[in-house]
Motif scaffolding. Structure first.
Motif, PDB file in Angstrom:
ATOM      1  N   ARG A 193       0.839  -1.207   0.000  1.00  0.00           N
ATOM      2  CA  ARG A 193       0.000   0.000   0.000  1.00  0.00           C
ATOM      3  C   ARG A 193       0.875   1.260   0.000  1.00  0.00           C
ATOM      4  NH1 ARG A 193      -3.878  -2.210   4.258  1.00  0.00           N
ATOM      5  NH2 ARG A 193      -5.834  -2.620   3.165  1.00  0.00           N
ATOM      6  N   GLU A 194       1.833   1.264   0.941  1.00  0.00           N
ATOM      7  CA  GLU A 194       2.703   2.433   1.071  1.00  0.00           C
ATOM      8  C   GLU A 194       3.517   2.656  -0.195  1.00  0.00           C
ATOM      9  OE1 GLU A 194       4.500   5.744   2.531  1.00  0.00           O
ATOM     10  OE2 GLU A 194       2.759   4.676   3.341  1.00  0.00           O
ATOM     11  N   MET A 195       3.984   1.567  -0.784  1.00  0.00           N
ATOM     12  CA  MET A 195       4.784   1.667  -1.997  1.00  0.00           C
ATOM     13  C   MET A 195       3.967   2.256  -3.143  1.00  0.00           C
ATOM     14  SD  MET A 195       7.201  -1.396  -3.402  1.00  0.00           S
ATOM     15  CE  MET A 195       8.299  -1.365  -2.007  1.00  0.00           C
ATOM     16  N   ASN A 196       2.730   1.823  -3.283  1.00  0.00           N
ATOM     17  CA  ASN A 196       1.884   2.330  -4.361  1.00  0.00           C
ATOM     18  C   ASN A 196       1.536   3.807  -4.151  1.00  0.00           C
ATOM     19  OD1 ASN A 196       1.761  -0.543  -4.893  1.00  0.00           O
ATOM     20  ND2 ASN A 196       0.081  -0.070  -6.261  1.00  0.00           N
ATOM     21  N   LYS A 197       1.355   4.197  -2.899  1.00  0.00           N
ATOM     22  CA  LYS A 197       1.081   5.610  -2.627  1.00  0.00           C
ATOM     23  C   LYS A 197       2.289   6.467  -2.990  1.00  0.00           C
ATOM     24  CE  LYS A 197      -2.191   4.883   1.189  1.00  0.00           C
ATOM     25  NZ  LYS A 197      -2.380   5.004   2.658  1.00  0.00           N
ATOM     26  N   ARG A 198       3.479   6.006  -2.579  1.00  0.00           N
ATOM     27  CA  ARG A 198       4.692   6.784  -2.837  1.00  0.00           C
ATOM     28  C   ARG A 198       4.968   6.912  -4.324  1.00  0.00           C
ATOM     29  NH1 ARG A 198       9.372   4.185  -0.816  1.00  0.00           N
ATOM     30  NH2 ARG A 198       8.244   2.406  -0.009  1.00  0.00           N
ATOM     31  N   PHE A 199       4.543   5.903  -5.108  1.00  0.00           N
ATOM     32  CA  PHE A 199       4.880   5.924  -6.524  1.00  0.00           C
ATOM     33  C   PHE A 199       3.713   6.377  -7.392  1.00  0.00           C
ATOM     34  CE2 PHE A 199       7.846   2.292  -5.145  1.00  0.00           C
ATOM     35  CZ  PHE A 199       8.734   3.210  -4.616  1.00  0.00           C
ATOM     36  N   GLY A 200       2.760   7.067  -6.786  1.00  0.00           N
ATOM     37  CA  GLY A 200       1.784   7.810  -7.559  1.00  0.00           C
ATOM     38  C   GLY A 200       0.620   7.038  -8.115  1.00  0.00           C
ATOM     39  N   CYS A 201       0.277   5.870  -7.551  1.00  0.00           N
ATOM     40  CA  CYS A 201      -0.898   5.151  -8.031  1.00  0.00           C
ATOM     41  C   CYS A 201      -2.160   5.879  -7.581  1.00  0.00           C
ATOM     42  CB  CYS A 201      -0.913   3.720  -7.499  1.00  0.00           C
ATOM     43  SG  CYS A 201       0.306   2.671  -8.290  1.00  0.00           S
ATOM     44  N   ALA A 202      -3.055   6.141  -8.530  1.00  0.00           N
ATOM     45  CA  ALA A 202      -4.275   6.900  -8.222  1.00  0.00           C
ATOM     46  C   ALA A 202      -5.356   5.968  -7.721  1.00  0.00           C
ATOM     47  CB  ALA A 202      -4.740   7.651  -9.465  1.00  0.00           C
ATOM     48  N   GLY A 203      -5.220   5.465  -6.505  1.00  0.00           N
ATOM     49  CA  GLY A 203      -6.245   4.577  -5.968  1.00  0.00           C
ATOM     50  C   GLY A 203      -5.690   3.655  -4.912  1.00  0.00           C
ATOM     51  N   GLU A 204      -6.573   3.138  -4.079  1.00  0.00           N
ATOM     52  CA  GLU A 204      -6.222   2.211  -3.010  1.00  0.00           C
ATOM     53  C   GLU A 204      -6.020   0.822  -3.601  1.00  0.00           C
ATOM     54  OE1 GLU A 204      -5.460  -0.103   0.010  1.00  0.00           O
ATOM     55  OE2 GLU A 204      -5.553   2.077   0.280  1.00  0.00           O
ATOM     56  N   ILE A 205      -4.930   0.166  -3.183  1.00  0.00           N
ATOM     57  CA  ILE A 205      -4.601  -1.139  -3.744  1.00  0.00           C
ATOM     58  C   ILE A 205      -5.544  -2.225  -3.256  1.00  0.00           C
ATOM     59  CG2 ILE A 205      -2.982  -1.980  -2.003  1.00  0.00           C
ATOM     60  CD1 ILE A 205      -2.509  -2.077  -5.793  1.00  0.00           C
ATOM     61  N   ALA A 206      -6.126  -2.036  -2.059  1.00  0.00           N
ATOM     62  CA  ALA A 206      -7.043  -3.040  -1.506  1.00  0.00           C
ATOM     63  C   ALA A 206      -8.266  -2.339  -0.932  1.00  0.00           C
ATOM     64  CB  ALA A 206      -6.343  -3.882  -0.448  1.00  0.00           C
ATOM     65  N   PRO A 207      -9.079  -1.689  -1.785  1.00  0.00           N
ATOM     66  CA  PRO A 207     -10.219  -0.927  -1.266  1.00  0.00           C
ATOM     67  C   PRO A 207     -11.282  -1.807  -0.636  1.00  0.00           C
ATOM     68  CG  PRO A 207     -10.329  -1.085  -3.651  1.00  0.00           C
ATOM     69  CD  PRO A 207      -9.001  -1.640  -3.257  1.00  0.00           C
ATOM     70  N   ASP A 208     -11.344  -3.069  -1.052  1.00  0.00           N
ATOM     71  CA  ASP A 208     -12.382  -3.976  -0.555  1.00  0.00           C
ATOM     72  C   ASP A 208     -11.856  -4.925   0.511  1.00  0.00           C
ATOM     73  OD1 ASP A 208     -14.162  -2.856  -2.434  1.00  0.00           O
ATOM     74  OD2 ASP A 208     -13.341  -4.161  -3.995  1.00  0.00           O
ATOM     75  N   GLY A 209     -10.668  -4.635   1.040  1.00  0.00           N
ATOM     76  CA  GLY A 209     -10.141  -5.471   2.101  1.00  0.00           C
ATOM     77  C   GLY A 209      -9.156  -6.517   1.600  1.00  0.00           C
ATOM     78  N   VAL A 210      -8.497  -7.155   2.545  1.00  0.00           N
ATOM     79  CA  VAL A 210      -7.435  -8.113   2.232  1.00  0.00           C
ATOM     80  C   VAL A 210      -7.984  -9.335   1.508  1.00  0.00           C
ATOM     81  CG1 VAL A 210      -5.709  -9.659   3.234  1.00  0.00           C
ATOM     82  CG2 VAL A 210      -5.989  -7.340   4.130  1.00  0.00           C
ATOM     83  N   ASP A 211      -9.152  -9.819   1.918  1.00  0.00           N
ATOM     84  CA  ASP A 211      -9.702 -11.025   1.293  1.00  0.00           C
ATOM     85  C   ASP A 211      -9.989 -10.812  -0.185  1.00  0.00           C
ATOM     86  OD1 ASP A 211      -9.517 -12.386   3.656  1.00  0.00           O
ATOM     87  OD2 ASP A 211     -11.616 -12.067   4.242  1.00  0.00           O
TER      88      ASP A 211
END
Length: 866
Positions: A9-27
């Motif tokens: 999650r942190e890596m995707n935020k730092r590298f500019g991904c426009a969105g949450e990597i797991a918006p619906d949870g880990v499962d």
């Protein structure tokens, strides 16, 4: 491959991904990973083990009145913990035995009722308030070991800032270090066998962004031409010599001076723990962390130890194979003598690292180290696997190198770790960056392992069943940093430098389909004609052979296609004429067999010992040899074979009589004749030229063997015979042992052309009479039989059915005195079976026919009728 959801999650935020990597949870994320990236073995709730652990500030620390090694601490938990005894200021009392505990430090507190993280999930240890030498301790202040972060138990873990947040008394440990909703997802390694970039967090983060249709951009430092700092301290002399550039195409090394060796920051220790690794010290932990981040293993050496082992004024690193008798003690304590083909790092005098696998103990970085060498290299994946298998070494580095890491990322990774050591461990660059590179010129010029791939949109859609446009495909690929150029319906796709698996158009199809989602592909049943599939003639033939020989009393066996070289030698075959396996499953399975006969011979003695006095074994299989190496496609030629061996236990009377022992030949021939009759074939037998020299003929005694062919067409099938005396001794065979071997493809071809064997039976009685001819002992039986049969066909009356069959062959034995007494002649008895379709034959008619046959034999062979 384990990944932390929060780390990604942190890596995707730092590298500019426009969105949450797991918006619906880990499962839900796990389902996406399973569908589009790789199978999941386990999901571990990492943060749950730290439930109840609090951050506290040590307010006061005094000596325990009743114990020299204990201290009584007063801690401030912000009043968060419930049901715990407090003083007038709201603080809590804890007894601690750590030498480093002091007032003013921040630590992790395990209050009464909490579980020690080290024991979570095993045999949980739940704390309670209890007296220690007369003083009540409310829980405990935790060391790195108790927090499951490492093996350090000498002192409590001192907590520092995590990112921009300062640890405050009363904060949950899990919240302070972003562990509350964290989970570790363990993805099956086999799913990434062809994706070495996915053995790093960076690669997985990129793929997770791609399958969520989000664009990912690698960090600025991750580039193949990453800048590197100049020398900034008194130089440390370092030399690299690469003697095996074909196996180690790239080797980078740099020396750093005045490095501060200390415990790793807590965030780094936690990252290690998530991946199942224990913290050692900051330098070793950084090499492990950046390996986990990028997939590129890194190794750190103590510069001064390498220099001492080099025996000079500078450190020498040789990349070479080990010399005769050289040994190395590894970091795991194991001492080995490396295989002679192993890739090693060494000084002039001594081995210091099993290249790409594990370092040597004599150059390890420890608390006394001040100067270090950082190495990032690229090792041949196949040589690495063979070395790891032979020595039983399966480290995280081996796991990654055996997948084929890209040599174009090494500079970026070594620049990254050097930058971190400069910032956090006060290291100073003390040498030039040595980049010993031996890649092909086109690879370095192009900046990718393989050239761009050109294909059409229709090529992709036709294989996926989709109707994607060129722009949609381009977007899918650019999300994971491919360079895509479109021209009408054509795409030219260049893979980024870290991808080693993109070579052909089908690789682009797989990539586009995976990123789009194979689970989203349209479900259409394939069209199929109802015309029956043609039968495989060879398979049908094999089944017929099994049935015929089984009915005749033979037993089918199935032996290994791979054999030991000694088995070939015992059968008289040369192992040098066989294909040898470079990575055999077992030392007993080194060679591809040249024929089936040695395997069957090896089964005779065990069956005799098991109590079977008489039996026949057969096998259907393939043989190969280097004398017939290639077929029309340039591949090793295969021979479809059928071999049968007949054996009967020795008896004293039989063993003393060489002629009777030879009866095994006729027993094997019986099985062959039964097989031929089932396929409508008549066989012819001719003696074998003594000069015949083929692998299949080596076990046979050529003087007691015959070549087998189809009588009508002359097509060669194989041979039947007994074995050479040395083969009989080598395999402990009984004297009555014989075999035949024929080619199944040859049998199939002959059976296709076989004439119909149906003959109506006469209504009138048949007459049987024997004719016994005495001939020279050296006259071959088959020659006489063929002659008589030919004469019979030319002289037999019209409308008559005749059959000729052997009865016996008799020859007097040689006298012990040396006198021949008739041994120079032998008697061959043949039986004539004859019947007319028009009448009952008289004995005189049959006798007249036999007289003519005897006269012809007498004229041709001086045969005497008995």
């Amino acid at each position: 491959m384990k990944i932390s959801v929060n780390t990604i999650r942190e890596m995707n935020k730092r590298f500019g991904c426009a969105g949450e990597i797991a918006p619906d949870g880990v499962d839900e994320l796990a389902k996406r990973i399973g569908a589009q990236l790789g199978a999941i073995e386990e999901i571990i709730g990492f943060g749950s083990k730290y439930q109840g652990v609090l951050l506290v500030r040590v307010v006061a620390c005094e000596q325990h009145p009743n114990a020299d090694k204990l201290k009584v601490c007063t801690i401030d938990d912000g009043g968060v913990a419930a049901e715990v005894k407090r003083d007038v200021d709201g603080n809590v009392q804890v007894v601690c035995g750590a030498s480093n505990v002091r007032a003013g430090m921040t630590a992790a507190w395990l209050p009464p009722g909490s579980t020690v993280p080290q024991t979570a999930g095993k045999d949980p240890s739940v704390l309670e308030a209890r007296e220690l030498r007369g003083i009540v301790s409310n829980g405990m202040l935790a060391s790195a070991r108790e927090l499951a972060l490492g093996d350090d138990h000498d002192g409590i873990l001192e907590l520092t800032a995590s990112g921009d947040e300062q640890p405050k008394p009363g904060m949950s440990f899990a919240e302070a270090y972003h562990l509350t909703d964290d989970a570790v997802i363990d993805i099956e390694n086999k799913m990434f066998t062809h994706r070495p970039d996915c053995f790093g967090f960076l690669g997985v983060a990129r793929e997770l962004a791609g399958i969520r249709q989000m664009a990912f951009k690698s960090p600025e430092w991750y580039r193949r031409d990453a800048p590197f700092p100049d020398i900034e301290a008194e130089p440390l002399a370092l030399e690299v010599r690469n003697e095996i550039p074909e196996l180690v195409p790239r080797f980078l090394a740099v020396a750093l001076r005045d490095v501060e060796i200390k415990p790793s920051p807590v965030w780094l220790q936690l990252e290690m723990a998530k991946m199942g690794l224990k913290s050692i010290n900051n330098i070793v932990d950084y090499t492990n962390f950046f390996m986990l981040e990028t997939g590129q293993p890194i190794h750190a050496y103590d510069y001064d130890k390498v220099k001492a082992l080099s025996g000079g004024d500078y450190s020498v690193m040789e990349i070479r194979n080990p010399r005769e008798g050289e040994q190395i003690t590894l970091l795991n304590g194991k001492t080995i003598t490396p295989r002679k083909e192993a890739m090693m790092v060494a000084t002039d005098n001594q081995l210091i690292c099993l290249g790409g696998a594990i370092g040597g103990s004599e150059t390890e970085v420890d608390e006394h180290t001040t100067n270090i060498i950082i190495e990032a290299a690229n090792w041949d994946m196949y040589a690495m696997r063979r070395t790891a298998m032979e020595h039983g070494i399966f480290t995280d580095a081996v796991t990654r190198f055996t997948k084929g890491q890209s040599p174009l990322q090494n500079r970026a990774v070594i620049a990254r770790i050097v930058d971190e050591i400069r910032r956090s461990a006060n290291g100073k660059v003390a040498s030039e960056l040595i980049d010993d590179i031996h890649l092909r010129a086109e690879v370095t010029e192009r900046g990718s392992v393989h050239p761009p791939v050109t294909l059409t949109v229709e090529f992709i859609n036709s294989r996926l069943g989709l109707r994607l446009s060129a722009e949609e495909i381009k977007k899918l690929l650019e999300n994971v940093e491919f360079d895509v150029q479109t021209k009408a319906d054509s795409l030219t796709v260049a893979a980024p430098f870290w991808r080693t698996d993109i070579e052909i158009p089908e690789d682009i199809v797989e990539e586009a389909g995976r990123l789009y989602g194979f689970d989203r592909l349209p479900l259409e049943l394939p069209k199929r004609a109802i015309t029956p599939a043609p039968k495989n003639e060879l398979l049908e033939l094999k089944q017929q052979v099994r049935e015929v020989l089984s009915r005749a009393g033979a037993n089918e066996v199935l032996t290994y296609s791979f054999v030991h070289g000694k088995l070939l030698e015992r059968a008289g075959q040369n192992p040098e004429h066989a294909f040898r396996l470079s990575n055999a499953l077992s030392p007993d399975l080194q060679y591809y067999r040249q024929s089936l006969t040695p395997s069957l011979l090896d089964k005779v003695h065990p069956n005799i010992k098991a109590g079977y006095d008489e039996f026949a074994l057969f096998e259907i299989g393939k043989g190969h040899n280097l004398l017939h190496k290639d077929d029309d496609d340039g591949l090793p030629g295969e021979f479809e074979m059928l071999d049968l061996i007949y054996a009967a236990k020795d008896r004293s009377a039989v063993a003393a009589d060489d002629d009777v022992a030879g009866a095994a030949f006729y027993q094997a021939k019986k099985f062959l004749e039964a097989l031929a009759a089932a396929f409508g074939l008549e066989l012819a037998y001719v003696s074998v030229d003594p000069a015949t020299d083929y692998p299949v003929t080596k076990p046979y005694d050529l003087s007691r063997s015959a070549l087998v062919s189809v009588k009508t067409s002359g097509d060669f099938l194989g041979m039947v015979g007994e074995f050479r005396p040395e083969v009989i001794r080598n395999f402990k065979l009984p004297r009555q042992t014989a075999a035949f071997g024929i080619g199944l493809r040859e049998l199939l071809a002959a059976s296709r052309n076989a004439p119909s064997r149906y003959t109506p039976l006469p209504r009138f009685p048949k007459v049987e009479q024997d004719i016994c001819l005495r001939v020279a002992a050296d006259l071959p039986y088959q020659l006489l039989f063929d002659f008589v049969e030919k004469q019979l066909q030319s002289t037999q009356p019209d409308n008559v059915l005749c059959r000729l069959s052997p009865v016996d062959i008799y020859q007097r034995p040689y006298e012990p005195s040396g006198q021949q007494s008739g041994a120079e002649r032998k008697q061959i008895t043949l039986r004539l079976t004859i019947a007319s379709y028009d009448k009952t034959l008289r004995d005189s008619e049959v006798a007249s026919l036999l007289d003519r046959l005897a006269a012809s034999a007498q004229k041709a062979f001086q045969a005497e009728r008995i």
